[in-house]
Design an enzyme around this catalytic site. Structure first.
Site, short mmCIF file in Angstrom:
data_model
loop_
_atom_site.label_atom_id
_atom_site.label_comp_id
_atom_site.label_asym_id
_atom_site.label_seq_id
_atom_site.Cartn_x
_atom_site.Cartn_y
_atom_site.Cartn_z
CG ASP A 13 -1.81 -1.21 1.30
OD1 ASP A 13 -2.40 -1.58 0.27
OD2 ASP A 13 -1.88 -1.80 2.38
N GLY A 15 1.88 2.99 -2.59
CA GLY A 15 1.64 3.87 -3.73
C GLY A 15 2.35 3.41 -4.98
CE LYS A 16 2.99 -2.60 -4.50
NZ LYS A 16 2.57 -2.27 -3.13
N GLY A 17 1.13 1.99 -7.53
CA GLY A 17 0.38 2.31 -8.74
C GLY A 17 0.76 3.67 -9.30
N GLY A 40 -3.92 -4.16 -4.41
CA GLY A 40 -4.67 -3.09 -5.06
C GLY A 40 -3.81 -1.88 -5.34
CG HIS A 41 -1.41 -1.20 -7.97
ND1 HIS A 41 -0.60 -1.30 -6.87
CD2 HIS A 41 -1.01 -2.18 -8.82
CE1 HIS A 41 0.27 -2.29 -7.06
NE2 HIS A 41 0.03 -2.84 -8.23
CB THR A 42 -5.59 4.11 -5.70
OG1 THR A 42 -6.37 3.23 -4.89
CG2 THR A 42 -6.45 5.29 -6.11
CB THR A 128 -8.02 -10.51 0.86
OG1 THR A 128 -7.56 -11.54 -0.02
CG2 THR A 128 -6.91 -9.49 1.10
CD GLN A 223 0.37 -9.06 -2.30
OE1 GLN A 223 1.25 -9.59 -2.94
NE2 GLN A 223 -0.89 -9.12 -2.66
CB THR A 238 1.23 -12.19 0.40
OG1 THR A 238 0.27 -12.57 -0.57
CG2 THR A 238 2.62 -12.08 -0.22
CB VAL A 298 -7.02 -0.32 -3.31
CG1 VAL A 298 -7.64 -0.31 -4.70
CG2 VAL A 298 -6.24 0.94 -3.05
CE LYS A 330 -1.37 7.72 0.28
NZ LYS A 330 -2.43 7.06 1.05
#
Length: 427
Positions: A13, A15-17, A40-42, A128, A223, A238, A298, A330
């Protein structure tokens, strides 16, 4: 031209996206090499926000070929749903390639995942519930089903029956659940075959040829380092290898072809799920980080646990991944604090250490040792160069760089695609 690995240097989480998307315009291929739709990527493009779970972030970059490698576990229903959602928003998804050797997540994997977590009670891992772990377990136990099996009905049925022989015994006798019909599973999977067929390819051959031709290939981990099944906070991890070595096995590319390894660091620390977290905050500061940073999963929607930056973890990530660069994300979230604590070491039973303890019990009992850096109150979201940042923000970045063991080559100062300061080019 380089082949790069881009991965999370904390618990995911980070911010790889955003980082992948920043490079997407210059990259020919973006490759997911492990994980499934538990990551998840945002990605924010203009005023549009895209939440990606299984698809590589490069799918949003025109001219870039997104690839799902052999190391990924694929839920076909999620894959098709995600593709459909992007197509409805006008995104071209026709270039996607999916490895025929990637393993499938079936309905019985998700059933086992959720049932096992409930059975474990207080000892649950915090998965998850999407079937990722059971799918990887079947892969290692050699009873897994691969994407290519969708196109041979006889082989598919044989593999499903073999996989369910034992699982149905467990479901019925241990969990008091109804046995799963192999025929129903086969019919469900075969229903996806023709929709997926056009995307399936020998991705290992394609990627190696691309690198040999001088194309830029970016390997994108899901991850983060501390969730790696071998190098993370086991068992709260994971089921695959998000670390840099996983890119080689998860995409079928040799290590000598990797030229740069970029670690994504959040300017503070978060994690989702159970497990040790030395700098975790349970006070107003923790809630402020969560609220300002939008720290909600995400994929899961769960609140992320929040804490101050942990330099011990950052140094560990540098070591096990061979990181050449950091992308710090961030930084803007920290605006407004008078002082910002940074964990520089741990205290374990009265002893101070600056390295991550290999003993899991020690890590559980580690207490953070903080240094306090002066904060800033100025809005930094419009900063375009490092010199545009307030002096205290510059000092904070330089301190983190020195503590972490690799140069910080880019800084995220806001959620938007353009809200990034590039100090050194990754290409």
């Amino acid at each position: 031209m380089p082949a790069l690995v881009l991965l999370g240097a904390q618990w995911g989480d980070e911010g790889k996206g955003k980082a992948t998307d920043l490079l997407g315009g210059s990259v020919d291929y973006v490759v997911r090499y492990q994980g499934g739709n538990n990551a998840g990527h945002t990605v924010v493009v203009g005023d549009q926000k895209y939440a990606l779970h299984l698809l590589p972030s490069g799918i949003l970059s025109p001219g870039c070929t997104p690839v799902i490698g052999n190391g990924v576990v694929v839920d076909p229903s999620v894959l098709l749903s995600e593709l459909s959602g992007l197509q409805e928003r006008g995104v071209d998804t026709s270039k996607l390639l999916v490895s025929g050797n990637a393993h499938l997540i079936t309905s019985y994997h998700a059933t086992l995942d959720k049932t096992t977590e409930r059975f474990l009670g207080k000892r649950r891992i915090g998965t998850t519930g999407r079937g990722i772990g059971p799918s990887y377990a079947d892969k290692i136990n050699r009873v897994g089903i691969r994407v290519q099996d969708l196109f041979d009905e006889s082989i598919l049925m044989q593999k499903i029956e073999a996989a369910l022989d034992f699982k149905n015994q467990v479901l019925a006798k241990l969990y008091n659940r109804r046995a799963i019909s192999a025929q129903q599973v086969a019919e469900e999977l075969l229903g996806y075959a023709e929709q997926i067929r056009g995307y399936v390819a020998d991705t290992t051959l394609i990627l190696n040829d691309a690198i040999d031709e001088g194309k830029v290939v970016l390997f994108e981990g899901g991850q983060g380092t501390l969730l790696d099944v071998d190098h993370g906070t086991y068992p709260f991890v994971t089921s695959s290898n998000p670390t840099a070595g996983g890119a080689c096995t998860g995409a079928g590319v040799g290590p000598t072809k990797i030229s740069r390894v970029i670690g994504i660091l959040k300017a503070y620390t978060t994690r989702v799920g159970a497990g040790p977290f030395p700098t975790e905050l349970f006070d107003d500061d923790g809630e402020a980080l969560r609220t300002i940073g939008g720290e909600f999963g995400v994929t899961t929607g769960r609140n992320r646990r929040c804490g101050w930056f942990d330099a011990v973890i950052a140094r560990y990530a540098t070591r096990v991944n061979g990181l050449t660069d950091f992308f710090l994300t961030k930084l803007d979230v920290l605006t407004g604090w008078e002082q910002i604590p940074v964990c520089v070491a741990y205290e374990i039973e009265g002893e101070r250490t600056t390295e991550l303890p290999y003993n899991q019990s020690d890590f559980h009992h580690a207490k953070p040792v903080y240094e306090y850096l002066p904060g800033w109150s100025e809005d930094i979201t419009k900063a375009k160069t490092f010199g545009d940042l307030p002096k205290n923000a510059q000092a904070y970045v330089k301190a983190l760089e020195e503590m972490s063991g690799a140069p910080i080559s880019a800084i995220g100062v806001g959620p938007g695609r353009t809200e990034t300061i590039e100090i050194n080019s990754f290409l």
